[in-house]
Write an enzyme that holds these catalytic residues in place. Sequence first.
Site, PDB file in Angstrom:
ATOM      1  N   LEU A  64       0.812  -1.222   0.000  1.00  0.00           N
ATOM      2  CA  LEU A  64       0.000   0.000   0.000  1.00  0.00           C
ATOM      3  C   LEU A  64       0.843   1.268   0.000  1.00  0.00           C
ATOM      4  CD1 LEU A  64      -2.766  -1.081   2.549  1.00  0.00           C
ATOM      5  CD2 LEU A  64      -2.713  -1.351   0.049  1.00  0.00           C
ATOM      6  N   HIS A 113      -3.482   4.147  -2.545  1.00  0.00           N
ATOM      7  CA  HIS A 113      -4.444   3.255  -1.896  1.00  0.00           C
ATOM      8  C   HIS A 113      -5.077   3.943  -0.677  1.00  0.00           C
ATOM      9  CE1 HIS A 113      -1.432   0.200  -3.519  1.00  0.00           C
ATOM     10  NE2 HIS A 113      -2.560  -0.198  -4.084  1.00  0.00           N
TER      11      HIS A 113
HETATM   12  P1  AMP Z   1      -3.740  -2.371  -6.761  1.00  0.00           P
HETATM   13  O1  AMP Z   1      -3.300  -2.746  -5.390  1.00  0.00           O
HETATM   14  O2  AMP Z   1      -2.650  -1.896  -7.640  1.00  0.00           O
HETATM   15  O3  AMP Z   1      -4.608  -3.431  -7.394  1.00  0.00           O
HETATM   16  O4  AMP Z   1      -4.676  -1.107  -6.587  1.00  0.00           O
HETATM   17  C1  AMP Z   1      -5.788  -1.134  -5.728  1.00  0.00           C
HETATM   18  C2  AMP Z   1      -6.622   0.078  -5.959  1.00  0.00           C
HETATM   19  O5  AMP Z   1      -5.856   1.245  -5.701  1.00  0.00           O
HETATM   20  C3  AMP Z   1      -7.124   0.187  -7.402  1.00  0.00           C
HETATM   21  O6  AMP Z   1      -8.465   0.651  -7.386  1.00  0.00           O
HETATM   22  C4  AMP Z   1      -6.191   1.208  -7.989  1.00  0.00           C
HETATM   23  O7  AMP Z   1      -6.756   1.915  -9.073  1.00  0.00           O
HETATM   24  C5  AMP Z   1      -5.969   2.125  -6.801  1.00  0.00           C
HETATM   25  N1  AMP Z   1      -4.743   2.904  -6.978  1.00  0.00           N
HETATM   26  C6  AMP Z   1      -3.501   2.423  -7.254  1.00  0.00           C
HETATM   27  N2  AMP Z   1      -2.628   3.441  -7.410  1.00  0.00           N
HETATM   28  C7  AMP Z   1      -3.337   4.590  -7.248  1.00  0.00           C
HETATM   29  C8  AMP Z   1      -3.015   5.981  -7.298  1.00  0.00           C
HETATM   30  N3  AMP Z   1      -1.775   6.403  -7.561  1.00  0.00           N
HETATM   31  N4  AMP Z   1      -4.003   6.876  -7.078  1.00  0.00           N
HETATM   32  C9  AMP Z   1      -5.269   6.468  -6.812  1.00  0.00           C
HETATM   33  N5  AMP Z   1      -5.642   5.172  -6.746  1.00  0.00           N
HETATM   34  C10 AMP Z   1      -4.689   4.236  -6.959  1.00  0.00           C
END
Ligand code: AMP
Length: 279
Positions: free
Chosen positions: A33, A37
């Site tokens: 995270l 996140h």
């Molecule tokens: P992940 O752990 O990469 O699957 O991401 C989990 C959630 O966090 C997903 O909905 C992503 O789109 C969101 N997320 C990841 N990076 C960012 C960011 N830089 N800004 C906003 N949301 C993010």
Amino acid sequence: MQIVRQLDPLRDALAGFRKAGTKIGLVPTMGALHAGHMRLVEVAMEQCDAVVASIFVNPAQFGEGEDLDAYPRQEAADAALLEAAGVAVLWAPTADQIYPSGYATNVSVRGISDGLCGAARPGHFDGVATVVAKLFNQIRPDAAFFGEKDYQQLAVIRRMARDLDFTHDIIGVPTVRDPDGLALSSRNAYLTAEQRADAVALPEAMREAAKAIAAGGRVTEILAEAKVHMLASGFHKIDYLELRDANMLALLDDFTQPARLFVAAHIGRTRLIDNIAVS
Ligand code: AMP
């Protein structure tokens, strides 16, 4: 914060919330995270009474030769962040709680899954849609929160929710960036210091192209120039740099509103993605 790994205790915890009329928010993640996140968690905390965050590195959304084994795993640190943010439940299921023995079902969202990352990563969005459908059924949230960083994923999930009658809210949260403009991503941890410095060329090229397109320039020429800029700045392969309709994600040759610019490119062994509104 309760850390739950099995469905029975998850259902017990959620039943308690439901009885009390608690509005439940879900933030699905693959862990490692960062502040992106945590922004989803923050928005979920503002809009809901209890937040469930999930951490599951979903094998089904990784292709062969991708980084499933290398994907950063740091649950203790993640749990500390979530607890400090006020999350009520961390759902960190064992693999059999998502894919029980004999698992045979696939959720495939046609059309919207096909281009962009779907073309570069065949089967990726089936893996995403399937696990998110499972999480929606396991938690039955009142609202679920996803980042615009993964804009195509958000569009796939919105379509799936409409098609499969998930009636809860799907909330998109704007991308959180480092001060130099690079979107936060768990995969940024793969970058060497030099690659991290070079990686800024991606948001730079994307921003400049979006500005030039909005100013009425020729889309094909602008995108070609942006690619040249990235390839001269440390990126060695561009999967796509495309202007698309912001709702249906149809490819646009000319600028019409609402439009979004999407990019995926490789630097070293890391594949980075980003997107921005063009207006
Ligand atoms: P992940 O752990 O990469 O699957 O991401 C989990 C959630 O966090 C997903 O909905 C992503 O789109 C969101 N997320 C990841 N990076 C960012 C960011 N830089 N800004 C906003 N949301 C993010």
